[in-house]
Design a protein around this motif. Structure first.
Motif, PDB file in Angstrom:
ATOM      1  N   ASP A 185      34.080  50.818  27.075  1.00  0.00           N
ATOM      2  CA  ASP A 185      33.474  49.896  26.108  1.00  0.00           C
ATOM      3  C   ASP A 185      34.458  49.590  24.981  1.00  0.00           C
ATOM      4  O   ASP A 185      34.552  48.460  24.507  1.00  0.00           O
ATOM      5  CB  ASP A 185      32.181  50.501  25.526  1.00  0.00           C
ATOM      6  CG  ASP A 185      30.969  50.200  26.411  1.00  0.00           C
ATOM      7  OD1 ASP A 185      30.999  49.179  27.123  1.00  0.00           O
ATOM      8  OD2 ASP A 185      30.003  50.978  26.393  1.00  0.00           O
ATOM      9  N   HIS A 186      35.186  50.630  24.555  1.00  0.00           N
ATOM     10  CA  HIS A 186      36.151  50.476  23.476  1.00  0.00           C
ATOM     11  C   HIS A 186      37.276  49.518  23.897  1.00  0.00           C
ATOM     12  O   HIS A 186      37.644  48.592  23.163  1.00  0.00           O
ATOM     13  CB  HIS A 186      36.704  51.858  23.118  1.00  0.00           C
ATOM     14  CG  HIS A 186      37.590  51.839  21.933  1.00  0.00           C
ATOM     15  ND1 HIS A 186      37.097  51.682  20.660  1.00  0.00           N
ATOM     16  CD2 HIS A 186      38.934  51.923  21.831  1.00  0.00           C
ATOM     17  CE1 HIS A 186      38.107  51.682  19.826  1.00  0.00           C
ATOM     18  NE2 HIS A 186      39.234  51.823  20.500  1.00  0.00           N
ATOM     19  N   GLU A 187      37.802  49.748  25.097  1.00  0.00           N
ATOM     20  CA  GLU A 187      38.896  48.898  25.613  1.00  0.00           C
ATOM     21  C   GLU A 187      38.428  47.453  25.757  1.00  0.00           C
ATOM     22  O   GLU A 187      39.148  46.515  25.411  1.00  0.00           O
ATOM     23  CB  GLU A 187      39.379  49.411  26.987  1.00  0.00           C
ATOM     24  CG  GLU A 187      40.192  50.691  26.916  1.00  0.00           C
ATOM     25  CD  GLU A 187      41.484  50.503  26.141  1.00  0.00           C
ATOM     26  OE1 GLU A 187      42.172  49.501  26.363  1.00  0.00           O
ATOM     27  OE2 GLU A 187      41.785  51.347  25.269  1.00  0.00           O
ATOM     28  N   MET A 188      37.220  47.280  26.276  1.00  0.00           N
ATOM     29  CA  MET A 188      36.693  45.930  26.489  1.00  0.00           C
ATOM     30  C   MET A 188      36.526  45.209  25.148  1.00  0.00           C
ATOM     31  O   MET A 188      36.763  44.003  25.051  1.00  0.00           O
ATOM     32  CB  MET A 188      35.354  45.967  27.228  1.00  0.00           C
ATOM     33  CG  MET A 188      35.502  46.280  28.681  1.00  0.00           C
ATOM     34  SD  MET A 188      36.599  45.068  29.453  1.00  0.00           S
ATOM     35  CE  MET A 188      36.721  45.708  31.083  1.00  0.00           C
ATOM     36  N   SER A 189      36.121  45.972  24.125  1.00  0.00           N
ATOM     37  CA  SER A 189      35.962  45.370  22.798  1.00  0.00           C
ATOM     38  C   SER A 189      37.279  44.805  22.294  1.00  0.00           C
ATOM     39  O   SER A 189      37.301  43.802  21.582  1.00  0.00           O
ATOM     40  CB  SER A 189      35.460  46.416  21.799  1.00  0.00           C
ATOM     41  OG  SER A 189      34.137  46.715  22.085  1.00  0.00           O
ATOM     42  N   SER A 190      38.386  45.474  22.667  1.00  0.00           N
ATOM     43  CA  SER A 190      39.680  45.037  22.143  1.00  0.00           C
ATOM     44  C   SER A 190      40.110  43.696  22.744  1.00  0.00           C
ATOM     45  O   SER A 190      40.969  43.019  22.192  1.00  0.00           O
ATOM     46  CB  SER A 190      40.746  46.109  22.365  1.00  0.00           C
ATOM     47  OG  SER A 190      40.984  46.231  23.737  1.00  0.00           O
ATOM     48  N   VAL A 191      39.535  43.311  23.893  1.00  0.00           N
ATOM     49  CA  VAL A 191      39.895  41.995  24.455  1.00  0.00           C
ATOM     50  C   VAL A 191      38.705  41.038  24.362  1.00  0.00           C
ATOM     51  O   VAL A 191      38.697  39.974  24.973  1.00  0.00           O
ATOM     52  CB  VAL A 191      40.370  42.100  25.928  1.00  0.00           C
ATOM     53  CG1 VAL A 191      41.741  42.713  26.012  1.00  0.00           C
ATOM     54  CG2 VAL A 191      39.384  42.850  26.798  1.00  0.00           C
ATOM     55  N   ARG A 192      37.721  41.430  23.541  1.00  0.00           N
ATOM     56  CA  ARG A 192      36.472  40.667  23.444  1.00  0.00           C
ATOM     57  C   ARG A 192      36.691  39.188  23.096  1.00  0.00           C
ATOM     58  O   ARG A 192      36.178  38.301  23.763  1.00  0.00           O
ATOM     59  CB  ARG A 192      35.582  41.322  22.390  1.00  0.00           C
ATOM     60  CG  ARG A 192      34.263  40.634  22.170  1.00  0.00           C
ATOM     61  CD  ARG A 192      33.379  41.523  21.302  1.00  0.00           C
ATOM     62  NE  ARG A 192      32.109  40.893  21.042  1.00  0.00           N
ATOM     63  CZ  ARG A 192      31.808  40.224  19.940  1.00  0.00           C
ATOM     64  NH1 ARG A 192      32.712  40.092  18.982  1.00  0.00           N
ATOM     65  NH2 ARG A 192      30.616  39.695  19.792  1.00  0.00           N
ATOM     66  N   SER A 193      37.487  38.952  22.042  1.00  0.00           N
ATOM     67  CA  SER A 193      37.587  37.562  21.592  1.00  0.00           C
ATOM     68  C   SER A 193      38.212  36.684  22.666  1.00  0.00           C
ATOM     69  O   SER A 193      37.816  35.539  22.860  1.00  0.00           O
ATOM     70  CB  SER A 193      38.352  37.469  20.285  1.00  0.00           C
ATOM     71  OG  SER A 193      39.627  37.969  20.481  1.00  0.00           O
ATOM     72  N   GLU A 194      39.194  37.260  23.413  1.00  0.00           N
ATOM     73  CA  GLU A 194      39.830  36.450  24.463  1.00  0.00           C
ATOM     74  C   GLU A 194      38.837  36.142  25.578  1.00  0.00           C
ATOM     75  O   GLU A 194      38.752  35.017  26.060  1.00  0.00           O
ATOM     76  CB  GLU A 194      41.027  37.181  25.041  1.00  0.00           C
ATOM     77  CG  GLU A 194      42.279  36.868  24.257  1.00  0.00           C
ATOM     78  CD  GLU A 194      43.387  37.815  24.551  1.00  0.00           C
ATOM     79  OE1 GLU A 194      43.830  37.837  25.703  1.00  0.00           O
ATOM     80  OE2 GLU A 194      43.780  38.539  23.620  1.00  0.00           O
ATOM     81  N   ILE A 195      38.055  37.164  25.960  1.00  0.00           N
ATOM     82  CA  ILE A 195      37.079  36.955  27.037  1.00  0.00           C
ATOM     83  C   ILE A 195      36.035  35.927  26.593  1.00  0.00           C
ATOM     84  O   ILE A 195      35.657  35.033  27.341  1.00  0.00           O
ATOM     85  CB  ILE A 195      36.390  38.285  27.425  1.00  0.00           C
ATOM     86  CG1 ILE A 195      37.418  39.244  28.028  1.00  0.00           C
ATOM     87  CG2 ILE A 195      35.259  38.052  28.421  1.00  0.00           C
ATOM     88  CD1 ILE A 195      36.906  40.632  28.288  1.00  0.00           C
ATOM     89  N   MET A 196      35.590  36.064  25.324  1.00  0.00           N
ATOM     90  CA  MET A 196      34.570  35.136  24.812  1.00  0.00           C
ATOM     91  C   MET A 196      35.081  33.697  24.818  1.00  0.00           C
ATOM     92  O   MET A 196      34.354  32.785  25.186  1.00  0.00           O
ATOM     93  CB  MET A 196      34.163  35.537  23.402  1.00  0.00           C
ATOM     94  CG  MET A 196      33.097  36.614  23.405  1.00  0.00           C
ATOM     95  SD  MET A 196      32.811  37.266  21.772  1.00  0.00           S
ATOM     96  CE  MET A 196      32.263  35.839  20.906  1.00  0.00           C
TER      97      MET A 196
END
Ligand code: 0O2
Length: 273
Positions: A185-196
């Protein structure tokens, strides 16, 4: 309690699950239609099974006649999010609503359970309307990420398999897996804005294409075949450029063409009416 009475007692809870699930699904649709990111990825709901209710009553020594008062998750809705950050957004959305009154909150995300379980729980007051009139009831809303949900689903099945006495070695593995979920979850949060960004532009493009197809379909009724063929060819050409701005411009041109046909079809003297 007679089977028929169980059914009658649980019916309003089924209605509550359906209504609340539909409300969140509609919220997801509204986000999609506007091409904006939705903090909700999926919604699930269930009414607690009779055997699970009986187990809980037995475990907590709750007399059957008190179960509606003392068991707050007879109706349950689960909201699955992509990112941990989305969970707080969903909590705010629920708190802002007038049709759901928050009665209790449990944050098992910042304070994970000993088992490793993580999720945000809210008990809400919700009213359904039946033939008998309004029926206020309580329901549980669980909010968690896809990764937390994966862990909880597996752990729940193991609890069922081992009748809540999960062997120590499996318990340890589950705790390790819970740590891995936290990291994921932590790792995914770090690329959140790009994925969004990617998901948003994908949704915006899908909405424009749907609009264009709708416009072309309407033009079929009024324009001649040669013009339609030209418009279609132009659409495929613009689409292949993979450029949202050009698609949008093309859509606006179609609007103007459609408007022109509409003006032509207005009967003489209609503007005098
Ligand atoms: P089911 O089968 O999901 O319906 P309370 O009386 O409120 O203090 P309660 O009701 O156990 O105690 O509240 P809590 O701890 O908030 O848990 C409510 C629900 O959260 C559980 O419902 C589970 O769905 C889920 N949950 C809580 N702890 C765990 C856990 O360690 N692992 C998993 N997988 N899920 C958990 P039920 O009634 O236990 O079960």
């Amino acid at each position: 309690m007679e089977i028929q009475l169980w059914r009658e007692m649980l019916n309003p809870y089924g209605l509550a699950v359906k209504e609340v699930t539909t409300k969140f699904e509609n919220l997801m649709k509204e986000h999609r239609d506007r091409g904006v990111y939705c903090p909700i990825e999926r919604v699930e709901g269930r009414v607690k099974t009779v055997s699970s209710i009986l187990n809980k009553c037995q475990k907590k020594k709750i007399p059957l006649q008190d179960m509606e008062k003392r068991i707050s998750d007879l109706a349950g809705v689960r909201i699955i999010c992509q990112f941990v950050e989305d969970i707080d957004k969903v909590v705010e959305i629920i708190k802002d609503r007038k049709d759901m009154e928050v009665r209790q909150e449990r944050d098992y995300i910042r304070n994970a359970k000993e088992s490793g379980y993580r999720s945000y729980h809210m008990i809400i007051n919700y009213t359904v309307y039946t033939l008998q009139g309004p029926k206020p009831l309580t329901m549980e809303v669980q909010i968690r990420t896809m990764a937390m949900n994966f862990w909880a689903t597996i752990e729940h099945s193991l609890q069922y398999k081992y009748r809540k006495n999960i062997p120590d070695d499996i318990r340890k593995r589950l705790l390790n897996a819970a740590d891995a979920v936290l990291m994921l979850d932590h790792e995914m949060s770090s690329v959140r804005s790009e994925i969004m960004d990617v998901q948003n532009s994908f949704q915006i493009q899908a909405n424009i294409v749907a609009d264009i197809l709708n416009n072309i379909q309407n033009l079929y009724k009024v324009a001649n075949k040669r013009e339609i063929a030209k418009i279609q060819d132009e659409f495929y050409r613009v689409y292949s450029t993979n450029n949202i701005d050009r698609l949008e411009r093309f859509n606006k041109q179609l609007d103007i063409i459609a408007e022109g046909y509409r003006a032509q079809s207005v009967p003489m003297g209609a503007d005098a009416m």
